[in-house]
Design a protein around this motif. Structure first.
Motif, PDB file in Angstrom:
ATOM      1  N   THR A  79      -4.616  -0.469   0.276  1.00 14.47           N
ATOM      2  CA  THR A  79      -4.461   0.728  -0.540  1.00 14.47           C
ATOM      3  C   THR A  79      -3.078   1.326  -0.349  1.00 14.47           C
ATOM      4  O   THR A  79      -2.590   1.440   0.778  1.00 14.47           O
ATOM      5  CB  THR A  79      -5.533   1.766  -0.159  1.00 14.47           C
ATOM      6  N   SER A  80      -2.462   1.689  -1.457  1.00 10.01           N
ATOM      7  CA  SER A  80      -1.178   2.385  -1.430  1.00 10.01           C
ATOM      8  C   SER A  80      -1.443   3.881  -1.592  1.00 10.01           C
ATOM      9  O   SER A  80      -2.074   4.303  -2.569  1.00 10.01           O
ATOM     10  CB  SER A  80      -0.283   1.877  -2.560  1.00 10.01           C
ATOM     11  N   VAL A  81      -0.975   4.649  -0.640  1.00  8.59           N
ATOM     12  CA  VAL A  81      -1.282   6.087  -0.616  1.00  8.59           C
ATOM     13  C   VAL A  81      -0.023   6.891  -0.884  1.00  8.59           C
ATOM     14  O   VAL A  81       1.054   6.606  -0.345  1.00  8.59           O
ATOM     15  CB  VAL A  81      -1.875   6.496   0.743  1.00  8.59           C
ATOM     16  N   THR A  82      -0.154   7.888  -1.748  1.00  9.29           N
ATOM     17  CA  THR A  82       0.891   8.878  -1.988  1.00  9.29           C
ATOM     18  C   THR A  82       0.332  10.244  -1.618  1.00  9.29           C
ATOM     19  O   THR A  82      -0.742  10.624  -2.085  1.00  9.29           O
ATOM     20  CB  THR A  82       1.341   8.882  -3.463  1.00  9.29           C
ATOM     21  N   GLY A  83       1.045  10.944  -0.764  1.00  5.75           N
ATOM     22  CA  GLY A  83       0.620  12.286  -0.357  1.00  5.75           C
ATOM     23  C   GLY A  83       1.761  13.266  -0.531  1.00  5.75           C
ATOM     24  O   GLY A  83       2.884  13.010  -0.066  1.00  5.75           O
ATOM     25  N   GLY A 112       6.823  14.692  -0.482  1.00  4.55           N
ATOM     26  CA  GLY A 112       5.947  13.987   0.450  1.00  4.55           C
ATOM     27  C   GLY A 112       6.328  12.532   0.581  1.00  4.55           C
ATOM     28  O   GLY A 112       7.514  12.179   0.553  1.00  4.55           O
ATOM     29  N   ILE A 113       5.340  11.686   0.703  1.00  2.00           N
ATOM     30  CA  ILE A 113       5.579  10.267   0.916  1.00  2.00           C
ATOM     31  C   ILE A 113       4.786   9.454  -0.103  1.00  2.00           C
ATOM     32  O   ILE A 113       3.732   9.878  -0.574  1.00  2.00           O
ATOM     33  CB  ILE A 113       5.193   9.832   2.348  1.00  2.00           C
ATOM     34  N   SER A 114       5.328   8.286  -0.444  1.00  2.00           N
ATOM     35  CA  SER A 114       4.696   7.432  -1.440  1.00  2.00           C
ATOM     36  C   SER A 114       4.653   6.000  -0.930  1.00  2.00           C
ATOM     37  O   SER A 114       5.570   5.540  -0.260  1.00  2.00           O
ATOM     38  CB  SER A 114       5.477   7.496  -2.764  1.00  2.00           C
ATOM     39  N   ASN A 115       3.535   5.323  -1.263  1.00  2.00           N
ATOM     40  CA  ASN A 115       3.378   3.894  -1.008  1.00  2.00           C
ATOM     41  C   ASN A 115       3.359   3.553   0.475  1.00  2.00           C
ATOM     42  O   ASN A 115       3.938   2.561   0.894  1.00  2.00           O
ATOM     43  CB  ASN A 115       4.471   3.087  -1.725  1.00  2.00           C
ATOM     44  N   PHE A 116       2.680   4.390   1.289  1.00  2.00           N
ATOM     45  CA  PHE A 116       2.359   3.877   2.621  1.00  2.00           C
ATOM     46  C   PHE A 116       0.993   3.215   2.521  1.00  2.00           C
ATOM     47  O   PHE A 116       0.079   3.706   1.881  1.00  2.00           O
ATOM     48  CB  PHE A 116       2.463   4.952   3.713  1.00  2.00           C
ATOM     49  N   ARG A 117       0.908   2.031   3.106  1.00  2.00           N
ATOM     50  CA  ARG A 117      -0.236   1.158   2.858  1.00  2.00           C
ATOM     51  C   ARG A 117      -1.088   0.983   4.105  1.00  2.00           C
ATOM     52  O   ARG A 117      -0.571   0.917   5.224  1.00  2.00           O
ATOM     53  CB  ARG A 117       0.243  -0.206   2.350  1.00  2.00           C
TER      54      ARG A 117
END
Length: 338
Positions: A94-98, A72-77
């Protein structure tokens, strides 16, 4: 041409054709426009014709035909609004990891779908129910068996000084995590708590020097950090503030924000009243976590970043199966920096 005497030999098969006039055997690659076409509009037919390698056949898989647990993806803010215990809201970067799981016979996933699914819910004030709805959306959208979301942010709380009456903002690194894994639904919280640890042995040795030899001595203490990971259990909400207060009860020597001389003296007294080894620290946190009915499985990782030694003192304690591990990630303790 090679010349010798009166004769000449041509090395080119057709002397009547100059080299500059040679024609290519294949058509020339067409000249492409180098300007951005702002007038172009994408149609449904055009989109349908775009290549999509990630959803290609299994024959395109590189390497082992093996399932992937996380992709997936990590550290989209993005800014997210969070509910607070007092009924208010706060907006935090917020840093989001999905991530989702990927079956062995599937080439890949369209990662932008994770972001799109998350953005569809980002205007709501985030609670666990909103997180779970976002999780379900992209799990269905990507056709995955398992899916996970982590949201990492720094949560501010105003903290009063010990004696002066001043106050300042203390920040807590918190991560919320929801996951669907093998049919199980997980709701986890991770929080870093920074505190001062005075070595009990050093404190006793310092007092011994004072009492037996009249020598002034000071015990060593150091900034320390514990990462509390817990499963949120039961129907009642477990607030960020609840977990922070739980940590303060377990180890009351939290580092200070605003300090005057009377606060510094008070902090020295507080440390002397609560000397603590790293083993003591993880057990003190565990006792409070065990007493909290809204907490299920948990893990406590602590690092005392010693002023006596050039290395750290570390400890890890788990309860339940969620965070149990036979092998430690090499960065488990290195990632704890106070």
């Amino acid at each position: 041409m090679v010349s010798g005497g009166s004769s000449s030999i041509s090395l080119w098969p057709h002397p009547e054709v100059a080299m500059t006039e040679i024609r290519p055997l294949t058509p020339a690659y067409p000249a492409l426009a180098r300007d951005y076409d702002r007038s172009f509009r994408v149609t449904d037919d055009y989109k349908a014709g775009l290549p999509d390698l990630q959803n290609g056949p299994a024959s395109l898989i590189v390497g082992a035909r093996a399932p992937i647990q996380h992709v997936g993806i990590s550290n989209f803010r993005l800014p997210i609004r969070y509910l607070m215990r007092d009924g208010g809201e706060i907006t935090l970067e917020t840093s989001v990891t999905g991530t989702v799981s990927l079956e062995a016979d599937r080439k890949g996933i369209n990662m932008s779908r994770i972001m799109r699914s998350f953005y569809n819910h980002s205007e709501h004030a985030f609670s666990l129910s909103v997180l779970e709805a976002a999780l379900q959306d992209y799990k269905i959208d990507l056709g995955s068996l398992d899916a996970r979301i982590q949201m990492r942010f720094s949560y501010p709380m105003r903290v009063e000084s010990l004696r002066s009456g001043l106050s300042g903002w203390q920040y807590y690194d918190i991560t919320l995590e929801v996951a669907e894994h093998q049919g199980q639904h997980l709701r986890n919280m991770h929080i870093d708590y920074v505190y001062s640890s005075t070595c009990p042995c050093s404190l006793e040795l310092s007092e011994h020097a004072r009492q037996t030899r009249g020598r002034l001595a000071t015990p060593h203490s150091q900034r320390s950090v514990a990462r509390i990971s817990l499963v949120m259990a039961g129907p009642e909400r477990l607030w960020f503030e609840d977990v922070i207060e739980l940590c303060r009860r377990a180890v009351p020597t939290e580092t200070q924000v605003m300090v005057k001389r009377e606060d510094e003296q008070a902090f020295a007294e507080l440390n002397a009243a609560n000397p603590i080894f790293v083993e003591d620290a993880v057990r003190a946190f565990a006792a409070e976590l065990q007493a909290e009915p809204r907490v299920g499985d948990f893990r406590v990782v602590a690092s005392h970043q010693e002023s006596l030694h050039s290395h750290d003192a570390v400890s890890l304690l788990t309860s339940g199966t969620t965070f149990a591990q036979a092998s430690l990630d090499p960065a488990t303790f290195m990632g704890l920096r106070a």
